[in-house]
Design a protein around this motif. Structure first.
Motif, mmCIF file in Angstrom:
data_model
loop_
_atom_site.group_PDB
_atom_site.id
_atom_site.type_symbol
_atom_site.label_atom_id
_atom_site.label_comp_id
_atom_site.label_asym_id
_atom_site.label_seq_id
_atom_site.Cartn_x
_atom_site.Cartn_y
_atom_site.Cartn_z
ATOM 1 N N CYS A 178 -14.805 19.066 13.457
ATOM 2 C CA CYS A 178 -14.707 20.206 14.375
ATOM 3 C C CYS A 178 -13.277 20.712 14.595
ATOM 4 O O CYS A 178 -12.390 19.981 15.034
ATOM 5 C CB CYS A 178 -15.373 19.893 15.713
ATOM 6 S SG CYS A 178 -15.553 21.425 16.671
ATOM 7 N N CYS A 183 -11.632 24.889 18.110
ATOM 8 C CA CYS A 183 -10.558 25.270 19.036
ATOM 9 C C CYS A 183 -9.306 24.462 18.719
ATOM 10 O O CYS A 183 -9.358 23.519 17.912
ATOM 11 C CB CYS A 183 -11.025 25.087 20.480
ATOM 12 S SG CYS A 183 -10.967 23.403 21.085
ATOM 13 N N CYS A 223 -10.093 18.470 16.961
ATOM 14 C CA CYS A 223 -10.458 17.056 17.115
ATOM 15 C C CYS A 223 -10.840 16.403 15.788
ATOM 16 O O CYS A 223 -10.759 15.187 15.650
ATOM 17 C CB CYS A 223 -11.609 16.929 18.105
ATOM 18 S SG CYS A 223 -11.187 17.570 19.734
ATOM 19 N N ARG A 282 -19.241 16.302 14.562
ATOM 20 C CA ARG A 282 -20.164 16.490 15.690
ATOM 21 C C ARG A 282 -21.622 16.405 15.252
ATOM 22 O O ARG A 282 -22.516 16.300 16.091
ATOM 23 C CB ARG A 282 -19.853 17.812 16.403
ATOM 24 C CG ARG A 282 -18.555 17.739 17.201
ATOM 25 C CD ARG A 282 -18.180 19.058 17.843
ATOM 26 N NE ARG A 282 -19.260 19.656 18.607
ATOM 27 C CZ ARG A 282 -19.202 20.858 19.169
ATOM 28 N NH1 ARG A 282 -18.086 21.585 19.044
ATOM 29 N NH2 ARG A 282 -20.227 21.347 19.841
ATOM 30 N N CYS A 303 -14.218 18.351 24.151
ATOM 31 C CA CYS A 303 -15.304 19.021 24.881
ATOM 32 C C CYS A 303 -16.476 18.089 25.161
ATOM 33 O O CYS A 303 -17.408 18.467 25.868
ATOM 34 C CB CYS A 303 -15.779 20.247 24.112
ATOM 35 S SG CYS A 303 -16.495 19.845 22.501
ATOM 36 N N ILE A 346 -17.056 26.411 21.789
ATOM 37 C CA ILE A 346 -17.455 25.044 21.465
ATOM 38 C C ILE A 346 -18.929 24.970 21.037
ATOM 39 O O ILE A 346 -19.377 23.944 20.558
ATOM 40 C CB ILE A 346 -17.152 24.092 22.647
ATOM 41 C CG1 ILE A 346 -17.888 24.527 23.909
ATOM 42 C CG2 ILE A 346 -15.659 24.045 22.918
ATOM 43 C CD1 ILE A 346 -17.595 23.640 25.138
HETATM 44 S S1 SF4 Z 1 -12.674 20.328 21.866
HETATM 45 FE FE1 SF4 Z 1 -14.750 20.399 21.011
HETATM 46 S S2 SF4 Z 1 -14.862 22.443 20.067
HETATM 47 FE FE2 SF4 Z 1 -12.659 21.994 20.340
HETATM 48 S S3 SF4 Z 1 -12.051 21.080 18.375
HETATM 49 FE FE3 SF4 Z 1 -12.589 19.404 19.802
HETATM 50 S S4 SF4 Z 1 -14.737 18.935 19.308
HETATM 51 FE FE4 SF4 Z 1 -14.273 20.968 18.474
#
Ligand code: SF4
Length: 423
Positions: free
Chosen positions: A102, A105, A109, A113, A122, A208
């Motif tokens: 992911c 944003c 991270c 997911r 998130c 997200i």
């Molecule tokens: S906060 Fe959530 S949406 Fe943003 S990069 Fe990390 S896992 Fe992905």
């Protein structure tokens, strides 16, 4: 002329110029962008190509899409959807590929997911959760119109604003119900056919949930009609399900296909990759610009890289000639460090953008002294902004020549009220 366009707020030429495409789609004079994306063929099989090859294909097809969008803006007819994979399916596939490492944003991270073994900032795996959906009558007049903005409210967030006014939704990843793309598409389909002027994807934060939203939009672009079971499933989170709304299929139609403006209502803390996908699907954007360039995004929202990310994304909207309006919430004790730099930046970089300089901050979440969640370190914002703070903010916007008064003061303006009824 439809009910949205009859509002006299459109007499403001700055607003009309800034939101011309949105208004055309809302009134079904033009197809939404997702209807255009499905007419652009791709030679790739999205299911088997590498992610690198898919991004290269997206880069290559984007100019074709933009040329078609320009032609349709100028009055050209909408071509037929392609039978095989299109740019719309390419967007969907890329969103799901991103989900596997992911990077929706800037937290980047890099967690998978889909497995959900490790979670990112998130705290979400692959499931999207909706807290509620409804005809929203609290948005700006050009979005809420006469029948409401068709709002779908997602849970969880990628920022940690201590003062969040929707803390129950943004800080609780288990709020609401898990929904699949068909249920999301059903919500949008129903809201628009009940007269909503747009489909307003909001949270918490929406980026997200990018994969599920793009998937739902892809369904809507391919003639999706919900089953009775899907209608029942979607209804469980519809906050206004006991109100009566007449069903008006003609209100959601362009050239015998489903049509609705896609409104991206977001904190704008998202990556360039997310922006590139959304550019092909979003008809009107509603970014928040909350904090100035100093440390406030860190101290109040635990969010690094805030200023460069959000201003960079808003500048892109202008460079891309997109329709958008900006929201800025005036915070107590943050006029000098946040409000002034935000308004200065808008004046310098996107001066034509309509801005809502908002007065409705109230202490909430970790800033509410009456709450068990209250933390003393947020005492500086544990009150409403004072009238002098608000006046100083509006005066500064006025001095800079920003397009903010129509948007910010529409509820106090008797001219607008008469306009509500098309008088
Ligand atoms: S906060 Fe959530 S949406 Fe943003 S990069 Fe990390 S896992 Fe992905």
């Amino acid at each position: 002329m439809g009910p949205l366009e009859r509002l006299r707020i459109w007499d403001d030429p700055a607003l009309r110029d800034a939101l011309d495409w949105y208004l055309d789609v809302a009134e079904n004079r033009r197809p939404a962008k997702f209807r255009i994306a499905v007419t652009v063929p791709t030679s790739f099989d999205p299911a088997i190509a590498t992610e690198g090859a898919l991004w290269a294909e997206l880069e290559q097809l984007t100019p074709s899409f933009l040329a078609r969008w320009e032609a349709i803006r100028a009055g050209a007819p909408l071509p037929q959807p392609v039978n095989g994979p299109s740019l719309l399916e390419l967007c969907r596939e890329l969103a799901y590929r991103m989900l596997g490492h992911c990077n929706f944003c800037p937290w980047n991270c890099r967690v998978d997911r889909c497995t959900g073994i490790k979670l990112g900032a998130c705290k979400l795996a692959s499931g999207a959760r909706v807290s509620t959906h409804f005809h929203h009558t609290g948005e700006e007049l050009f979005y809420r119109g006469t029948a409401g903005s068709g709002t779908i409210f997602f849970t969880s967030c990628n920022m940690r604003c201590a003062f969040c006014q929707n803390g129950d939704i943004s800080t609780d990843k288990d709020n609401g119900e898990e929904v699949d793309a068909r249920t999301l598409a059903t919500m949008a389909w129903v809201l628009r056919r009940e007269g909503c002027h747009n489909i307003n994807w909001v949270g918490g934060e929406v980026v997200i949930h990018l994969h599920a939203i793009v998937d739902a939009i892809a369904l809507l672009g391919r003639g999706f009609t919900p089953s009775l079971a899907q209608l029942a499933r979607a209804r469980s989170t519809k906050a206004d399900r006991f109100s009566f709304f007449k069903e008006m299929p003609e209100f959601a139609d362009y050239d015998a296909g489903f049509n609705a403006p896609i409104l991206w209502n977001s904190n704008f803390f998202m990556t360039m990759e997310s922006m590139k996908i959304l550019r092909l699907l979003t008809d009107v954007w509603l970014p928040d610009l909350k904090f100035g360039p100093g440390r406030c995004a860190m101290t109040l929202a635990k969010t690094p890289w805030y200023w460069q990310t959000v201003t960079g994304n808003i500048a892109l909207l202008s460079a891309w000639r997109e329709n958008f309006t900006i929201r800025h919430l005036v915070m107590p004790n943050h006029v000098e460090c946040c409000t002034y730099p935000v308004l200065n930046w808008i004046a310098e970089h996107v001066p034509a953008a309509p801005v809502n300089v908002m007065a409705q901050f109230h202490p909430d979440n970790f800033c509410d002294p009456g709450s068990a969640k209250y933390r003393g370190k947020y005492a500086e914002i544990a009150r409403q902004p004072t009238p002098p703070e608000l006046e100083a903010s509006w005066q500064h916007a006025r001095k800079l020549g920003l397009k903010f008064e129509t948007t910010t003061f529409e509820r106090r303006n008797p001219f607008t009220l008469t306009a509500m009824f098309g008088m």
